[in-house]
Design a protein around this motif. Sequence first.
Motif, mmCIF file in Angstrom:
data_model
loop_
_atom_site.group_PDB
_atom_site.id
_atom_site.type_symbol
_atom_site.label_atom_id
_atom_site.label_comp_id
_atom_site.label_asym_id
_atom_site.label_seq_id
_atom_site.Cartn_x
_atom_site.Cartn_y
_atom_site.Cartn_z
ATOM 1 N N ARG A 221 0.865 -1.184 0.000
ATOM 2 C CA ARG A 221 0.000 0.000 0.000
ATOM 3 C C ARG A 221 0.896 1.227 0.000
ATOM 4 O O ARG A 221 1.877 1.271 0.744
ATOM 5 C CB ARG A 221 -0.874 0.027 1.255
ATOM 6 N N ILE A 223 1.311 5.506 0.279
ATOM 7 C CA ILE A 223 0.736 6.724 0.855
ATOM 8 C C ILE A 223 1.653 7.877 0.452
ATOM 9 O O ILE A 223 2.871 7.793 0.683
ATOM 10 C CB ILE A 223 0.700 6.685 2.411
ATOM 11 N N GLY A 225 2.209 12.362 0.289
ATOM 12 C CA GLY A 225 1.746 13.665 0.759
ATOM 13 C C GLY A 225 2.749 14.737 0.369
ATOM 14 O O GLY A 225 3.953 14.480 0.325
ATOM 15 N N GLU A 289 -4.323 -1.853 5.965
ATOM 16 C CA GLU A 289 -5.235 -0.713 5.816
ATOM 17 C C GLU A 289 -5.091 0.257 6.979
ATOM 18 O O GLU A 289 -5.026 1.475 6.800
ATOM 19 C CB GLU A 289 -6.687 -1.209 5.772
ATOM 20 N N ALA A 292 -1.726 2.110 6.843
ATOM 21 C CA ALA A 292 -1.738 3.107 5.781
ATOM 22 C C ALA A 292 -2.583 4.310 6.207
ATOM 23 O O ALA A 292 -2.196 5.475 5.985
ATOM 24 C CB ALA A 292 -2.269 2.496 4.494
ATOM 25 N N GLY A 293 -3.701 4.021 6.859
ATOM 26 C CA GLY A 293 -4.557 5.097 7.340
ATOM 27 C C GLY A 293 -3.856 5.942 8.394
ATOM 28 O O GLY A 293 -3.958 7.180 8.389
ATOM 29 N N ILE A 295 -0.610 6.385 8.715
ATOM 30 C CA ILE A 295 0.436 7.202 8.078
ATOM 31 C C ILE A 295 -0.205 8.393 7.354
ATOM 32 O O ILE A 295 0.270 9.531 7.467
ATOM 33 C CB ILE A 295 1.278 6.351 7.102
ATOM 34 N N ALA A 296 -1.303 8.154 6.649
ATOM 35 C CA ALA A 296 -1.993 9.255 5.965
ATOM 36 C C ALA A 296 -2.403 10.328 6.975
ATOM 37 O O ALA A 296 -2.239 11.533 6.729
ATOM 38 C CB ALA A 296 -3.201 8.715 5.210
ATOM 39 N N VAL A 307 -2.759 14.421 0.196
ATOM 40 C CA VAL A 307 -2.443 13.080 0.720
ATOM 41 C C VAL A 307 -3.307 12.052 -0.017
ATOM 42 O O VAL A 307 -4.518 12.194 -0.098
ATOM 43 C CB VAL A 307 -2.694 13.014 2.246
ATOM 44 N N GLU A 308 -2.643 11.056 -0.587
ATOM 45 C CA GLU A 308 -3.338 10.010 -1.341
ATOM 46 C C GLU A 308 -2.877 8.644 -0.883
ATOM 47 O O GLU A 308 -1.733 8.478 -0.459
ATOM 48 C CB GLU A 308 -2.994 10.127 -2.836
ATOM 49 N N ARG A 309 -3.781 7.661 -1.018
ATOM 50 C CA ARG A 309 -3.427 6.273 -0.703
ATOM 51 C C ARG A 309 -3.786 5.382 -1.876
ATOM 52 O O ARG A 309 -4.704 5.694 -2.626
ATOM 53 C CB ARG A 309 -4.214 5.790 0.519
ATOM 54 N N THR A 311 -3.844 0.993 -3.139
ATOM 55 C CA THR A 311 -3.631 -0.429 -2.854
ATOM 56 C C THR A 311 -3.454 -1.210 -4.144
ATOM 57 O O THR A 311 -2.626 -2.109 -4.221
ATOM 58 C CB THR A 311 -4.840 -1.004 -2.072
#
Lengths: 475, 475
Positions: A221, A223, A225, A289, A292-293, A295-296, A307-309, A311
């Motif tokens: 995943r 992430i 920014g 998930e 990743a959340g 870190i975002a 900020v984008e993620r 998968t």
Amino acid sequence: MNDVVSALREVLPPEALFTDAEALRRYSHDDAEWAAFGEPAAVVLAGSVDDVVAAVRVAARLGVPVVPRGAGSGLSGGANATAGCIVLSLERMTAILEVNADERYAVVEAGVINDDLRQHVAGHGLWYPPDPASMSISTIGGNVATNAGGLCCVKYGVTRDYVLGLTVVLADGSVAKLGRTTAKGVTGYDLTALMVGSEGTLSIVVDVTVKLRPLGGREERAIIGYFPSLTDAGRAVAAVSAAGIVPSALELIDRMCLHTVAEWQGWTLPEQADVLLLAAVDEVGAAGEELAGRIAGLFADAGGTGVERATDPDDVARLFLARRLAYPSLERLGPVLTEDVCVPRSAVPEMLARIERIAAEADVVIANIAHAGDGNLHPLIIAPEGDAAAKDRAEAAFTRIVDACRELGGTVTGEHGVGLLKLPGAAAELSPTVLRMHRAVKDALDPHGILNPGKAFPATVPATESATEPATAER
Amino acid sequence: MNDVVSALREVLPPEALFTDAEALRRYSHDDAEWAAFGEPAAVVLAGSVDDVVAAVRVAARLGVPVVPRGAGSGLSGGANATAGCIVLSLERMTAILEVNADERYAVVEAGVINDDLRQHVAGHGLWYPPDPASMSISTIGGNVATNAGGLCCVKYGVTRDYVLGLTVVLADGSVAKLGRTTAKGVTGYDLTALMVGSEGTLSIVVDVTVKLRPLGGREERAIIGYFPSLTDAGRAVAAVSAAGIVPSALELIDRMCLHTVAEWQGWTLPEQADVLLLAAVDEVGAAGEELAGRIAGLFADAGGTGVERATDPDDVARLFLARRLAYPSLERLGPVLTEDVCVPRSAVPEMLARIERIAAEADVVIANIAHAGDGNLHPLIIAPEGDAAAKDRAEAAFTRIVDACRELGGTVTGEHGVGLLKLPGAAAELSPTVLRMHRAVKDALDPHGILNPGKAFPATVPATESATEPATAER
């Protein structure tokens, strides 16, 4: 005809020996811009261990230096020829000798390309983690010689962590098998580890036993920014670390680099996009998930925008595209002198700020990509082709960056090796006692100094310290 | 009075020097039953680096061997005294000099107990993974000297993987700082790695910079199963590996060991409980649950009975209790000679079967605990106190186990070190060329041979091979 050439001709098959001007030119240096090099007497493209042994024995008998080399993709001059030497390339030794899925190791010849190993073992459900940016062109032998790093080493370690054993040719032409194939083992000194990163100055690596991991059990995943300042990006990196998260990549791209890529590609960047951070995690399912959340969230809290993620593998690749295009986009501006310094993680923003000042004062263009999670920075110094004054200014900036890294408690090379370019830095970093240890080890294993002389550590060693000197002076 | 003692008296504070019979006796050997030892001339309990330097300088001047030592918990005789030597204990150097949570490292003196380091850094949210069974008594310096392993190294690696740097005292009494504190670094030879596992024969470690991991982000789950035969248990281990699962522990306890524990504790075992496998995973949440479930399923598929899982820390500890009680339960039967061999993972059942035959033929009791996930076995050979014939038979069995491990492609010591007990095994495992490399490195760094002479590798090195010998003879 040269003595060396005629001696080599006697012991090598004709297809292994090259003495034409084009070969001598092509094999005279690696990818380190501006490191010194001379013209070799001969180029040997070894096809077997016997060829390596034969060439080393000639070198030993005639007292001629041997400069071993893989793909020549090194960035420190470690494979640069000295005048009259034998350049010994392992690039034709590309056999994958064994893959053992049960015990999770492979034995490969030194000339196997990192990516080829990776793809081959993937067919056995296995993974070779070390991923230097050069992985599509660099050889495992070269990776071992420099202890190459990469993006995922922030979580998975560097080349050294994956070398179980080596077959090496020593300075007298004898062949030694070092290490093991078992998961653990402590029989005798760790000569395998001593060879890793020794840049061909202690032996010539002819095959490598690498430790492998299971291929599955990971889901990537990404992430990203954008940050308005180095300070903000630094805060984001520190927050990830303080949260106890170990990402599988944590890369930084600075303003100069980011805007060069964006202009080339015609991208529109978010406002105040001074620094781009790219992170990856590879835990599976909900755990991935959640990380990743987090870190975002930490990116956003530190002032990150856009900020984008992702998968989906294509989306992950898209988010990391700026990282992949960084180097080629900068090379369009002129020859790139690649720096490689490593500072404490928390000192990355300060180091980048200092590099910005050094660039301004030296009047050179410096763009930065950094393995931020490791504190390993690659300032890319650009000087227009054929501009001697600009080259001088670039070299001065190079030296000042090394000094600044030392002031911040760093080390002068994180993953590219000392080669030639970092000899002054190594002389500053390593104490006289430690330099004497290097010299003693080198002399013990290569008493006539024929293996890649003058690389990896500064040759000049201070006189023995008096026994009455304070013993704890170095502490 | 002895020359050595009077020379030491001049340079050491009185509280650092011991020459009474009780101290000389107590410090004459480590925990290796039956390894040879002599009476030291003096015992130095160093309180500082200056004390170490002072003792080494005396030793260098008088040509007296120095045998460094931590807790004396070694199992190979690496810290056994030679007659007339100086035993130099680091056990009083227990300062934790620095903990850096941002950069995730700690600097500790060599005498710090593994468990004390572990607990101290936990207070900073950090984790030091290497967990030798001796961790409540062994020192970090000793762990470094032997490159100690442990249970979790199947997933997290051994001591070597956590040593970023060292301060060492060399054979001439000079002090060298090796390595770095940054996450990455390749400046010069990896002398740090060369020192790890060198058993005090190349330098004396006075402090260690250890790499740490975040403490959080893990949840331990245990899975156990009883198996009717070694073959079935071996199939279960292979199935876990083939599934691409990397457990955080995977231990095996054989029938002899299991039944000794059960009798001592009054446990009723399931029927056909010949072998016990204990696994752990530490992924969090659903991912951990899923992995634990898969391992339990694989255990059952391979014929496992009494398969149990636990997540609650007390229950996890209960499931692993047999592992913790294995050694003390066997020691109740008599002095235990602890073997340490490492074979390919898939050869563990065959190796255990051979050990069973060796025990029967040599008429000795051998119980086995094994780090099955690493192929690292610890046959525990028991011989009743005062029975000289039984001792001879035990020693014969020890040698045969080493031979069998070699036949199966193994290495003669997985994590305890060569010390004295594995010198013959090391002589069989290491080729003449590799032994000459050991001798050359040793002579380079300790030219007068005063640092723990006779340990770590066999001293007798064959004459130089002729240059006309087939170069690839070792391949």
